[in-house]
Every structure is written in C-alpha cells, then in structure tokens.
Design a protein around this motif. Structure first.
Motif, PDB file in Angstrom:
ATOM      1  N   UNK A 219      25.863  55.402  34.828  1.00 20.20           N
ATOM      2  CA  UNK A 219      25.776  53.865  34.760  1.00 20.20           C
ATOM      3  C   UNK A 219      27.212  53.433  35.409  1.00 20.20           C
ATOM      4  N   UNK A 220      27.232  52.668  36.249  1.00 20.72           N
ATOM      5  CA  UNK A 220      28.542  51.910  36.839  1.00 20.72           C
ATOM      6  C   UNK A 220      28.412  50.617  36.867  1.00 20.72           C
ATOM      7  N   UNK A 221      29.636  49.908  36.396  1.00 24.55           N
ATOM      8  CA  UNK A 221      29.806  48.626  36.380  1.00 24.55           C
ATOM      9  C   UNK A 221      30.757  48.175  37.450  1.00 24.55           C
ATOM     10  N   UNK A 222      30.168  47.738  38.751  1.00 26.46           N
ATOM     11  CA  UNK A 222      31.015  47.232  39.754  1.00 26.46           C
ATOM     12  C   UNK A 222      31.730  45.854  39.470  1.00 26.46           C
ATOM     13  N   UNK A 223      33.033  45.722  39.515  1.00 23.38           N
ATOM     14  CA  UNK A 223      33.737  44.518  39.499  1.00 23.38           C
ATOM     15  C   UNK A 223      34.175  43.909  40.498  1.00 23.38           C
ATOM     16  N   UNK A 224      33.929  42.626  40.808  1.00 23.47           N
ATOM     17  CA  UNK A 224      34.350  42.208  42.440  1.00 23.47           C
ATOM     18  C   UNK A 224      34.863  40.932  42.023  1.00 23.47           C
ATOM     19  N   UNK A 225      36.013  40.237  42.577  1.00 24.04           N
ATOM     20  CA  UNK A 225      36.365  38.998  42.834  1.00 24.04           C
ATOM     21  C   UNK A 225      36.429  38.594  44.100  1.00 24.04           C
ATOM     22  N   UNK A 226      35.992  37.356  44.328  1.00 20.60           N
ATOM     23  CA  UNK A 226      36.060  36.650  45.828  1.00 20.60           C
ATOM     24  C   UNK A 226      36.932  35.611  45.673  1.00 20.60           C
ATOM     25  N   UNK A 227      37.927  35.411  47.058  1.00 18.20           N
ATOM     26  CA  UNK A 227      38.784  34.769  47.298  1.00 18.20           C
ATOM     27  C   UNK A 227      38.522  33.868  48.628  1.00 18.20           C
ATOM     28  N   UNK A 228      39.009  32.538  48.361  1.00 16.82           N
ATOM     29  CA  UNK A 228      38.757  31.627  49.344  1.00 16.82           C
ATOM     30  C   UNK A 228      39.605  31.735  50.541  1.00 16.82           C
TER      31      UNK A 228
ATOM     32  N   UNK B 101      35.377  36.856  38.088  1.00 19.80           N
ATOM     33  CA  UNK B 101      35.118  38.018  38.219  1.00 19.80           C
ATOM     34  C   UNK B 101      33.818  38.445  37.952  1.00 19.80           C
ATOM     35  N   UNK B 102      33.186  38.901  38.958  1.00 15.98           N
ATOM     36  CA  UNK B 102      31.694  39.282  38.956  1.00 15.98           C
ATOM     37  C   UNK B 102      31.508  40.873  38.675  1.00 15.98           C
ATOM     38  N   UNK B 103      30.295  41.067  37.865  1.00 11.34           N
ATOM     39  CA  UNK B 103      30.022  42.399  37.353  1.00 11.34           C
ATOM     40  C   UNK B 103      28.527  42.675  37.933  1.00 11.34           C
ATOM     41  N   UNK B 104      28.400  43.804  38.683  1.00 12.21           N
ATOM     42  CA  UNK B 104      27.334  44.413  39.048  1.00 12.21           C
ATOM     43  C   UNK B 104      26.845  45.635  38.550  1.00 12.21           C
TER      44      UNK B 104
ATOM     45  N   UNK C 179      38.106  36.844  51.398  1.00  3.14           N
ATOM     46  CA  UNK C 179      38.708  38.281  50.982  1.00  3.14           C
ATOM     47  C   UNK C 179      37.887  38.500  49.603  1.00  3.14           C
ATOM     48  N   UNK C 180      38.183  39.728  49.478  1.00  6.80           N
ATOM     49  CA  UNK C 180      37.629  40.178  48.089  1.00  6.80           C
ATOM     50  C   UNK C 180      38.556  41.336  47.444  1.00  6.80           C
ATOM     51  N   UNK C 181      38.463  41.420  46.140  1.00  4.92           N
ATOM     52  CA  UNK C 181      39.180  42.404  45.304  1.00  4.92           C
ATOM     53  C   UNK C 181      38.316  43.351  44.508  1.00  4.92           C
ATOM     54  N   UNK C 182      38.100  44.685  44.983  1.00  8.90           N
ATOM     55  CA  UNK C 182      37.360  45.533  44.256  1.00  8.90           C
ATOM     56  C   UNK C 182      38.134  46.198  42.927  1.00  8.90           C
ATOM     57  N   UNK C 183      37.608  45.640  41.923  1.00  9.94           N
ATOM     58  CA  UNK C 183      38.389  46.000  40.746  1.00  9.94           C
ATOM     59  C   UNK C 183      37.824  47.437  39.793  1.00  9.94           C
ATOM     60  N   UNK C 184      37.111  48.242  40.640  1.00  8.12           N
ATOM     61  CA  UNK C 184      36.554  49.324  40.028  1.00  8.12           C
ATOM     62  C   UNK C 184      35.040  49.346  39.958  1.00  8.12           C
ATOM     63  N   UNK C 185      34.718  50.441  39.594  1.00  6.24           N
ATOM     64  CA  UNK C 185      33.148  50.663  39.119  1.00  6.24           C
ATOM     65  C   UNK C 185      32.273  51.137  40.512  1.00  6.24           C
ATOM     66  N   UNK C 186      32.733  51.545  41.636  1.00  9.73           N
ATOM     67  CA  UNK C 186      32.163  51.967  42.586  1.00  9.73           C
ATOM     68  C   UNK C 186      31.624  53.337  42.370  1.00  9.73           C
TER      69      UNK C 186
END
Length: 879
Positions: free
Chosen positions: A149-158, A168-171, A104-111
């Motif tokens: 410019x947008x900073x997409x923040x993602x967190x992956x869960x096991x 937390x990943x930033x793209x 699963x993933x959590x979208x933390x904003x920046x889309x």
C-alpha cells in the motif's frame, strides 16, 4: 432523493464525514465539485440556498488562491488498485475549488515502484519525486513491480515558481502481488556504521505470491533465526563487520536484496578492518576458484592466505586464485591482513567441488509378512546435495523424495522392485534394485462341503486357498494324513463304508498354516443315485443376447455348474442363465448333480459367444530344444486373402547380451512349405534390408548383427503353410511367425507346433498374441494319444498331455487335462481333425481379451503323468 444523499452517492470516493461537513458549511468548492461530478441542476429550494451562499463567498474572495478549500480530483477514486506485472490503469489528477488552475506540482513521495508521474498528455519520462513544471493536470501510469500500500503525496502550485501552494494531497494506491509470482524486494536495506558494542538494525521487505519466506545472510552464510523483515545486531564486534543480504523465497523463485555493509568502529585490537569476509566457493574439477580479501586500513597492508590453518606459500595478495581445482584443494581458506597498526584474521571460507551423485550404500531386498512396515535407505555423495525419486517397478512413487522410503502396513500389492534415482546439477545415479517380497499367511477362500453318497459312488472334496508363497496342501481323514493327497481336490472312487469319516485340508506356507472346515462323508446304502435324463445342449449366440443351459436329473439332487472344469460360485440350480452374454462366457460347461445316494456329472456343453470381427491372432512363437538334425514343425493358416508374414528362427542371438541363454543352437535354418512344395527358405538372414524393416515394424527383438547365423525371411502367404526348423547341432531356439500389418482381414486363423515334450524346463511352450479390441474366441488343443491312432500312426507320442494357458503376467487363465466329447462339433467347425473318443488329449474353449499392441499368451504342454513324447499344440480362431 435529498441533495446530500445525491452527493454521497455520486461522490462516494470522498471521505464521508468531511464531505458532509463541507456541504453543511455551504463552501463554494464542494458545490462546484458536486455539480461537476453529478451533473446536477440546482433547482430545489436547498439548491437555491447553496447557490446564494456560493455567490456570497465568491464575492468575498474565498477562491482567489489555491489555499483553503482546494481539493484533489482524480479520474479514479482513492484508493486505486493494481497488480504487480500488469499495466496500471492511468489515473489523471487535477485540482478543484481554486480560481486558477495549477501550473506546477511537487511529488513528495509514495509513487509505487514501476509507476511515474508526468504532465498529462506528454510523452516525457515520468518522475517519482521532485518538481513537475508546466503541468495543470498530471497522469500516473506504468507497470507496478512491487506489491504493497502506497500513500502518494502531491502538492499543487499556482505558478511554475512554486508559490500559492494548495494543501498537500494524499492518494492511496494498493498494489497486489501477481498470482503465483516470484518474490521481489520492495524495500532495500541500507549500510550501517556502529561503534563496538553498539546496535545495528537492517530493514528490508519483499512481496510475492505465495507470500515468500525470508532469510538474512551474513556473507554466504544463513543467520539462524533471522527470518523477519528486520535484522538486529546487538553488541556489535569486529566479527560482525561483513556484508548482509535478505533472500526472499516462494514456490515461484527467489529474490536477493542489495548487499549492505556493517562497519564496526573503535574497540577489538589495532590493525586493518575486514569490510567483507571471504565467501564459500563451489566449482567443478578443473575450474577456477577465487577468494578475495576486502580490507580497509593504513597503507602498505600485507596479506597471507591459509588453507586449513596452514600458510600457503606465495599467496600474499588480496586475491588468491586456484586456476585448476582438484580434489586436494578442498578445504577451508582464510587470510591475515597486517599494516603498521596491527593485524586482523578473517573467518574461513570453504572450497567444495561439484560432483555428480554416487550411491554409497545400496537399498537391501526384504522379505516381510503382510502388515509389517518396510524401509529402504540409501546414502549418496554428490555436490550440491542430490534430490531423490523412489520408483516401484520403474514408475515414480509420488511424494517419495527422501533418502529413505518408508512403507507402512505392507500388503501383497506392495511387493515389487524398488529403486531410487539421485540427481543434482551434474548428473544422476540409480541405485541397485531392491526386491520387496510380502509373505501372506494362507487363507481358505472356498471350504469343502459335506456329502452323503452310496457305496460304490465317487466323491470329490474341493477347496481354494490363497497365500504368499503359494501354500502347500495336505488332506486328512479323521486328523490323519492321506498320503499323496496335496491338490485342491480330493477324489475318492468306488466309495466303501470304510471311507466314511471327517475330511479336512491343511494349507501351509512359510508364514503359517490354516485348516479348512470339516467336511463329513456319510455312506448311504440306498442305491438310487441321480440320473441325468436331459443333458445340457451346446449354444452359439451373439454378445449381449440371453442364453440358458439346462439339465434334468432324477433323485431330487443338488446341482453345481462348472466352467472349463472350475466350479461357478452360486450356480446351484438346474439351469444356468445368462441375461446378457459376454465374450468371456465362451467356454465348456457341465453340471454335477448330487443327492444322498451319490453324484453324477453331465457331459459338457459348449457356449460360444460371437461378436463382430475386431481382433486377430497376430503372431506365434515356439520355444524348444532340438537335438542335432531334429525337425521342429510349425503350421499356420492365413484366411481372407494374401498377407506378408515374417518367419524367424533365433539361436545365436539368444546366446548373447541381453539374453545370455546357454546352449543355444549355433546355426538354425528354416524352410516354408505349401503342401509338399517348398516355397521359401533361409539359413543365415544376412542383414537383408526388407527383413530388418519387418523386424522393426512388428516390434520383434533385433538380431545381434547382420552377420549372425540366425534365420529369417518375409513371405506373402494365403491359406495353409508349414514351417520346418532344424540345425546341424543341438541347442535351444525360438521359432516365430509375425503377421505384418494391422488389418483384421486377411488374418491368421490357425497356429500349431509339433515337437517333443520333455520334463522340467524341456516342456513345449508356444506363445501367441491377440491384437485388436474386444476379445477373441479360441479353441486350444494339446494332442498326443490321437496322433498315435489312425490315420497318423505316429510313434512315441505323449500319452497324457495337459495344457495350461497363461497371460503376460503369468496368471493361469485356463487349463485342461482330458478334453470333453462335447467339443467334437467345435473341432469340425474350425476344420480341426477329430480326436479319438476317450483318449487323454487336452482341449479348451476360451475367450481371451485383445489389446491394440497385442495381448500376449503362452500355452504350456506337459505330461500330466510326468511322461514325455511328441505332441502338437494348436490354436484355432472361433466365431
């Protein structure tokens, strides 16, 4: 290439310092990523060391969870790019360096707006924030709607239960504005509540190309100076309580943010609070106008509406409506709201009425001197305020869109008719025409030359002068006026010693005057003036070939060649050569030979330049005044076959709009003859369909009605025809003959008209057009004296006719007073009757440009000596 260099090249999308650090620490995840992305075979010594390190770390359990060295893998390296309005290239996300895949993933904003995330390969609606379950891999897609410019923040869960999280990943995603795109609001403002005296700050942003300008509004009123992304209101009062918006504008359009509310609490007196002020209303007459009170307060709020601070009877509700607006309703409207705690008064809102533009102050005609500045101004009413477009001679003047037109350093080319069109959403208005006349001081463009001649010789001094208005000339001898000498040439005949002296000419107009250089006349008593022993010989040659006219004279004279009686600048040799003949070279040529003892002029030679048949005479028109039962005779010749011709005699139509010519002939009639035989006639045209079609086809002006007493008929002709026009009473009229069709063969090859020539406005005027391409060689004649001789023996002829040819802009393109004997062979070549030798008939050889729609020319026949009488004007086609 070293192993680390390969990592750097293959994984260029990784942050370089971090990649090198991980590699140096020999962490298993980076080995796995490098091997996967680069397809390496770790066979080198360094590779063996790294594999051994990876095995050791794996045994220690370094990758048994999603924590630690887990990294984000993207199908497109960060940063990714896109453009507003263009489908975004899908990016696929997964994790590397973890023993277990993400669940699963959590979208933390920046889309970016317009894009969304969802489980890879699914068709479900994507999200822009929150939890995405049952997804080991994500995909980002959509169509961007805002730039930035947008900073997409993602967190992956096991697991789906959101445990064993990765870092937390930033793209990074860069969205560019679309080229020449209208603005869009990328950041919306939010409502604020502040106490009296507090500070409120609204923030909004917009994108677009070109970069939009910003303007904050309070209600419908622009806030002066508020043109940035942030609006700050310090020391808030109840008057600041209102709705606020940001408007972004560029050349492609505009965008308005969401309306937000500023609420000011506490302080200013007790009573209701106005949450939104009434806004301006703009409607058309008869439309509906509504003003609304937005108020918060205690219960039982009462309202009163006012116009221009005068209470409106019966207007006691939160909404005030005028159902049918008229001019008396224009004004400023506001309200008071009252509850048990007090009252409050709103700001005013204007009611204005839409109206089409009306020119209040017209531009004024002006007459100025060249080099001055000119200005035309109008004042215009209208709602909304109109935009302007100035025109010169009916054509738009680029960039001139203000109420005032300014012209700097005007020249003669600036002269013309100026108008302006004012336009708004409800109509347009065109100003009166204002004429700009430009006066130019006289300038001598060709000076007279000094001469030495023998007693008894003739002398001519010539000059050319320009100016606006056209200058008046006056010749002088030794500074004294020579009575009656006001032309461009001064001719002295039978020179005597008393004529010796200094000659000048003064050119004068309204702006000023200029004196020519002095030309001295010296008398030589030796009687050996030039004698021409070999005359120039007439030539007929094709366009593009070479030709030479030559003369031989005794006495070692100087030479000056003339074309149709006008001096040719620089043509001062005994020969006049044409390296490549042009159609416009068709004319008569002669040469003036001068030495110290006198001057002699050669006979004229004709030069006819022939070309392929590409044009024709397409119509003839004659304007004249006939007395009762007087006959106007018009002739024409159709060569090459049969062709229909439209004949018209217009009188009654000329007396009405738009011509409004006074004294027109009330009932003209025409008759067409083939030799002595009448072949067609018409008195009243009667709206005949075939005639109407022909009038429209040739572009002739329409008759006023089908019952007008004008005459018209369509007749097919071959060879020569004569048209006679008369009427029961006197009056002005126009007689016309139109070639119906576009072919150059058959075609009209000869046009003529016989009528009385008067003075002033009663001269004989014949018009014709040359249709097609290239140029047409023509012989034009005005015959009077030769009509009085045998075999015609016509009485009352014009003694000394002069012809003048003008183009459609009324420029003189040719003229002649007395014809040259050299034209006799040209007369016979086109079948024209011979003229009496020495008679003062006029004839001109000329080449005139054609145009596809017909280039128009007029021939004016007048008495050179002011006389009157019968004359015939003729136009003949030459090869």
């Amino acid at each position: 290439m070293s192993y680390f260099a390969a990592i750097h090249r293959r994984l260029h999308w990784l942050n370089l310092p971090g990649a090198l650090l991980i590699a140096l620490l020999q962490r298993t995840p980076i080995i796995r990523v490098a091997a996967s992305a680069g397809n390496f075979v770790l066979s080198s010594t360094a590779g063996n060391v790294l594999k051994a390190a990876a095995s050791t770390l794996g045994a220690l359990g370094a990758v048994h969870s999603m924590a630690g060295a887990t990294t984000l893998s993207a199908s497109t390296p960060s940063p990714a790019s896109g453009t507003v309005g263009t489908v975004f290239n899908t990016v696929v996300f997964s994790v590397k360096g973890a023993q277990s895949a993400a669940s699963s993933w959590t979208v933390n904003g920046g889309v970016p707006p317009g894009l969304s995330l969802k489980a890879y390969g699914t068709t479900t609606v994507g999200v822009t924030s929150g939890l995405i379950n049952n997804a080991s891999t994500l995909q980002l897609d959509g169509t961007p709607t805002s730039a930035g410019q947008f900073l997409l923040s993602l967190t992956a869960w096991e697991s789906a239960g959101a445990k064993n999280t990765s870092t937390t990943f930033t793209y990074v995603i860069n969205i560019a504005a679309a080229p020449n795109s209208a603005p869009t609001i990328s950041t919306q403002p939010t409502s604020k509540t502040v106490p009296v005296g507090g500070t409120a700050q609204f923030t909004s942003a917009a994108s677009g190309s070109p970069t939009p300008t910003l303007q904050w509004f309070k209600g419908s009123t622009a806030i002066a100076g508020a043109t940035s992304t942030i609006l700050t209101i310090s020391g808030a009062t109840s008057a600041d309580a209102a709705t606020y918006t940001l408007v972004a504008t560029n050349s492609q359009g505009s965008a308005t943010s969401n309306a937000v509310t500023l609420t000011v609490t506490g302080g200013v007196t007790a009573g209701p609070t106005i949450t939104s002020q009434p806004t301006d209303v703009n409607v058309s007459i008869g439309g509906s106008a509504t003003f609304t009170a937005f108020v918060s307060g205690l219960s039982d709020i009462s309202y009163k509406w006012y116009k221009n601070n005068v209470e409106l009877s019966g207007a006691n509700s939160p909404v005030f409506t005028i159902s049918s607006v008229n001019l008396l309703d224009v004004g400023i409207y506001n309200f008071t709201a009252k509850d048990s705690s007090g009252s409050v008064t709103s700001s005013g809102a204007a009611l204005t009425i839409n109206s089409s533009p009306v020119i209040i102050t017209q531009p004024n005609s002006q007459t100025l001197i060249a080099g001055a500045n000119a200005s035309f101004t109008v004042s215009v009413s209208g709602t909304p305020p109109p935009i302007f477009q100035w025109k010169k001679n009916g054509l738009d003047i680029p960039g001139q869109t203000d109420a005032t037109l300014s012209l700097i350093n005007i020249q003669s080319s600036s002269a013309g008719i100026y108008t302006v069109i004012a336009t708004n959403l409800y109509g347009s208005a065109t100003s009166n025409a204002a004429t700009l006349s430009v006066n130019v001081p006289p300038v001598i463009t060709a000076q007279p030359s000094s001469q030495t001649v023998s007693v008894g010789a003739n002398v001519t001094f010539s000059l050319s002068a320009t100016g606006s208005p056209s200058p008046v000339l006056q010749w002088k001898k030794n500074g004294l006026i020579i009575s009656g000498q006001t032309n461009t040439t001064l001719t002295l005949t039978n020179i005597q010693t008393s004529d010796q002296g200094s000659y000048t000419c003064v050119a004068t107009n309204l702006v000023g005057s200029v004196t020519s250089s002095t030309a001295s006349l010296s008398i030589n008593s030796v009687a050996d003036a030039p004698v021409i022993t070999a005359q120039p010989v007439s030539i007929t040659a094709s366009v593009g070939t070479a030709a030479t006219l030559s003369v031989v004279a005794t006495g070692s004279p100087s030479y000056q060649w003339r074309k149709n009686g006008v001096f040719i600048p620089g043509a001062t040799n005994s020969s006049l050569s044409f390296l490549k003949l042009l159609a416009s070279d068709t004319a008569t040529y002669d040469v003036v030979a001068t030495n110290a003892s006198g001057t002699v002029m050669s006979p004229a030679a004709t030069l006819i330049v022939t070309s392929a048949l590409a044009s024709r005479l397409s119509n003839l028109s004659v304007r004249t005044t006939l007395s009762g039962n007087q006959i106007l005779t018009v002739g024409l010749t159709m060569s090459g076959g049969v062709k229909p011709v439209l004949f018209r005699a217009a009188g009654p139509t000329l007396g009405g709009s738009p011509f409004n010519i006074p004294g027109t002939m009330s009932d003209p009639k025409l008759a067409i003859f083939d030799g002595p035989n009448q072949v067609d006639s018409n008195d009243n045209w009667g709206g005949i369909s075939a005639t109407s079609v022909a009038i429209a086809a040739v572009g002739a002006f329409p008759f006023s009605s089908s019952t007008s007493l004008d005459a018209a008929t369509v007749t097919s002709i071959q060879g020569g025809r004569t048209v006679q026009v008369s009427g029961p009473s006197a009056g002005n009229l126009i007689v016309e003959a139109y070639d119906i069709g576009v072919a150059n063969s058959p075609r009209l090859t000869n046009l003529s008209a016989l009528n009385f020539v008067g003075t002033g406005g009663d001269v004989l005027i014949a018009g014709f057009t040359v249709a097609g391409s290239g140029s047409k060689n023509l012989l034009i004649r005005a015959v009077g004296p030769s009509l009085a001789a045998s075999p015609f023996n016509i009485g009352g002829t014009l003694v000394d006719p002069k012809l003048t040819v003008r183009n459609s802009t009324q420029d003189i393109v040719g003229e002649n007073d007395n014809y040259s004997l050299s034209l006799a062979s040209v007369f016979s070549s086109v079948g024209a009757f011979g003229l009496v030798a020495g008679a003062k008939d006029a004839a001109l050889l000329i080449s005139l440009p054609a145009s596809p729609g017909g280039a128009g020319y007029t021939v004016t026949v007048s008495g050179s000596d002011g006389g009157t009488g019968l004359s015939i004007v003729e136009v003949y086609e030459l090869p």
